[in-house]
Design a protein around this motif. Structure first.
Motif, PDB file in Angstrom:
ATOM      1  N   THR A  93       6.644  -6.799   1.877  1.00  0.00           N
ATOM      2  CA  THR A  93       7.628  -6.991   2.210  1.00  0.00           C
ATOM      3  C   THR A  93       9.046  -6.847   2.338  1.00  0.00           C
ATOM      4  OG1 THR A  93       8.164  -7.002  -0.284  1.00  0.00           O
ATOM      5  CG2 THR A  93       6.804  -9.277   0.303  1.00  0.00           C
ATOM      6  N   GLY A  94       8.367  -5.177   2.144  1.00  0.00           N
ATOM      7  CA  GLY A  94       9.790  -4.263   2.168  1.00  0.00           C
ATOM      8  C   GLY A  94      10.328  -3.641   0.759  1.00  0.00           C
ATOM      9  N   LYS A  95       9.882  -3.762  -0.213  1.00  0.00           N
ATOM     10  CA  LYS A  95      10.767  -3.098  -1.232  1.00  0.00           C
ATOM     11  C   LYS A  95      10.094  -2.661  -1.556  1.00  0.00           C
ATOM     12  CE  LYS A  95      11.845  -4.765  -5.419  1.00  0.00           C
ATOM     13  NZ  LYS A  95      11.359  -5.498  -6.694  1.00  0.00           N
ATOM     14  N   LYS A  96      11.773  -1.874  -1.856  1.00  0.00           N
ATOM     15  CA  LYS A  96      10.744  -0.600  -2.081  1.00  0.00           C
ATOM     16  C   LYS A  96      10.217   0.453  -4.263  1.00  0.00           C
ATOM     17  CE  LYS A  96      13.594   3.021  -0.481  1.00  0.00           C
ATOM     18  NZ  LYS A  96      14.501   4.026  -0.743  1.00  0.00           N
TER      19      LYS A  96
ATOM     20  N   LYS B 226       3.241   1.408   1.894  1.00  0.00           N
ATOM     21  CA  LYS B 226       2.935   2.266   2.475  1.00  0.00           C
ATOM     22  C   LYS B 226       3.864   3.552   1.396  1.00  0.00           C
ATOM     23  CE  LYS B 226       5.646   5.215   6.265  1.00  0.00           C
ATOM     24  NZ  LYS B 226       6.393   5.824   6.981  1.00  0.00           N
ATOM     25  N   ARG B 227       3.433   4.667   1.656  1.00  0.00           N
ATOM     26  CA  ARG B 227       3.490   5.565   0.707  1.00  0.00           C
ATOM     27  C   ARG B 227       4.409   6.846   1.391  1.00  0.00           C
ATOM     28  NH1 ARG B 227       1.453  10.991  -1.005  1.00  0.00           N
ATOM     29  NH2 ARG B 227       1.626  11.521  -3.643  1.00  0.00           N
TER      30      ARG B 227
ATOM     31  N   ALA C   7       8.625  10.383  -4.920  1.00  0.00           N
ATOM     32  CA  ALA C   7       7.735   9.591  -3.951  1.00  0.00           C
ATOM     33  C   ALA C   7       7.007   8.171  -4.509  1.00  0.00           C
ATOM     34  CB  ALA C   7       5.642   9.677  -4.173  1.00  0.00           C
ATOM     35  N   TYR C   8       7.251   7.186  -3.590  1.00  0.00           N
ATOM     36  CA  TYR C   8       7.795   5.592  -3.671  1.00  0.00           C
ATOM     37  C   TYR C   8       6.766   4.998  -2.750  1.00  0.00           C
ATOM     38  CZ  TYR C   8      11.847   6.307  -0.001  1.00  0.00           C
ATOM     39  OH  TYR C   8      12.414   5.962   1.179  1.00  0.00           O
ATOM     40  N   TYR C   9       6.422   3.588  -2.673  1.00  0.00           N
ATOM     41  CA  TYR C   9       5.544   3.313  -2.178  1.00  0.00           C
ATOM     42  C   TYR C   9       7.100   2.032  -1.426  1.00  0.00           C
ATOM     43  CZ  TYR C   9       1.855   4.804  -3.111  1.00  0.00           C
ATOM     44  OH  TYR C   9       0.803   5.732  -3.877  1.00  0.00           O
TER      45      TYR C   9
ATOM     46  N   PHE D 134       5.322  -5.761  -9.308  1.00  0.00           N
ATOM     47  CA  PHE D 134       5.592  -6.706  -8.419  1.00  0.00           C
ATOM     48  C   PHE D 134       3.488  -7.671  -7.749  1.00  0.00           C
ATOM     49  CE2 PHE D 134       3.799  -6.392  -3.719  1.00  0.00           C
ATOM     50  CZ  PHE D 134       4.964  -7.431  -2.901  1.00  0.00           C
ATOM     51  N   LEU D 135       2.696  -7.029  -8.631  1.00  0.00           N
ATOM     52  CA  LEU D 135       1.063  -7.819  -8.038  1.00  0.00           C
ATOM     53  C   LEU D 135       1.266  -8.498  -8.645  1.00  0.00           C
ATOM     54  CD1 LEU D 135      -0.725  -4.009  -8.635  1.00  0.00           C
ATOM     55  CD2 LEU D 135       0.047  -5.201  -6.362  1.00  0.00           C
TER      56      LEU D 135
END
Length: 181
Positions: A118-121, A98-99, A112-114, A131-132
């Motif tokens: 898993t809910g991590k910002k 989610k952006r 802006a952040y994603y 993360f990827l």
């Protein structure tokens, strides 16, 4: 530069105490290429689809079922809310992510952040890459699908009391007492 191909988002204040309020997008809208009227877009996902393909497929009123350029606008561009303009062509957020956009308390810009599945910002491209790499189940997700470009805050819609605080240069930038919604 604002053109009629640009899409705009509207942040709002969501707390009783505006000093500590988180200002985030509450309405997504796209401007019709033909008549320049604003049409509310039902979901963030639909908005992102429009924004990502705006150059190849400009938004027009009749993309909304039962709506034409003859109908009144869904929403008026005015200072009853703070408007921001998102850069056209930003890729659609990958499925599961989610952006998120948050307006700074001093109304200077949006961050802006994603948020990961898993809910991590995640706030940077380096955090996205890490993360990827750490989560092979997202191996089909490209880092190119993430864009931290901030939408432009439209100065003519910033609440008057926030403009005064910003212009004074006082250390109390965040003390805007009027809701942005």
């Amino acid at each position: 530069m604002a053109t009629k191909e640009d899409n705009r988002e509207t942040p709002k204040t969501s707390s009783k105490n505006p000093r500590w309020a988180v200002r985030s997008v509450d309405t997504y809208a796209a401007q019709c290429e033909k008549c320049s009227k604003w049409r509310v877009i039902a979901t963030q996902e639909e908005y992102e689809e429009i924004r990502s393909k705006i150059f190849e497929n400009p938004f027009v009123c009749d993309r909304k079922p039962g709506v034409s350029c003859e109908d009144p606008p869904d929403i008026e561009y005015n200072a009853t809310r703070t408007w921001v303009i998102d850069r056209p062509g930003i890729p659609k957020t990958p499925i599961g992510f989610k952006r998120s956009l948050v307006l700074r308390r001093d109304f200077s810009k949006m961050d802006a952040y994603y948020i990961t599945p898993t809910g991590k910002k995640l706030r940077t491209r380096n955090e996205i890459a890490a993360f990827l790499e750490a989560n092979p189940k997202y191996k089909d997700v490209s880092i190119e699908d993430f864009n931290f470009t901030s939408p432009k805050v439209m100065e003519d819609t910033i609440p008057e009391d926030a403009r005064k605080v910003n212009a004074s240069g006082s250390g109390r930038k965040g003390k805007a007492s009027k809701d942005a919604a």
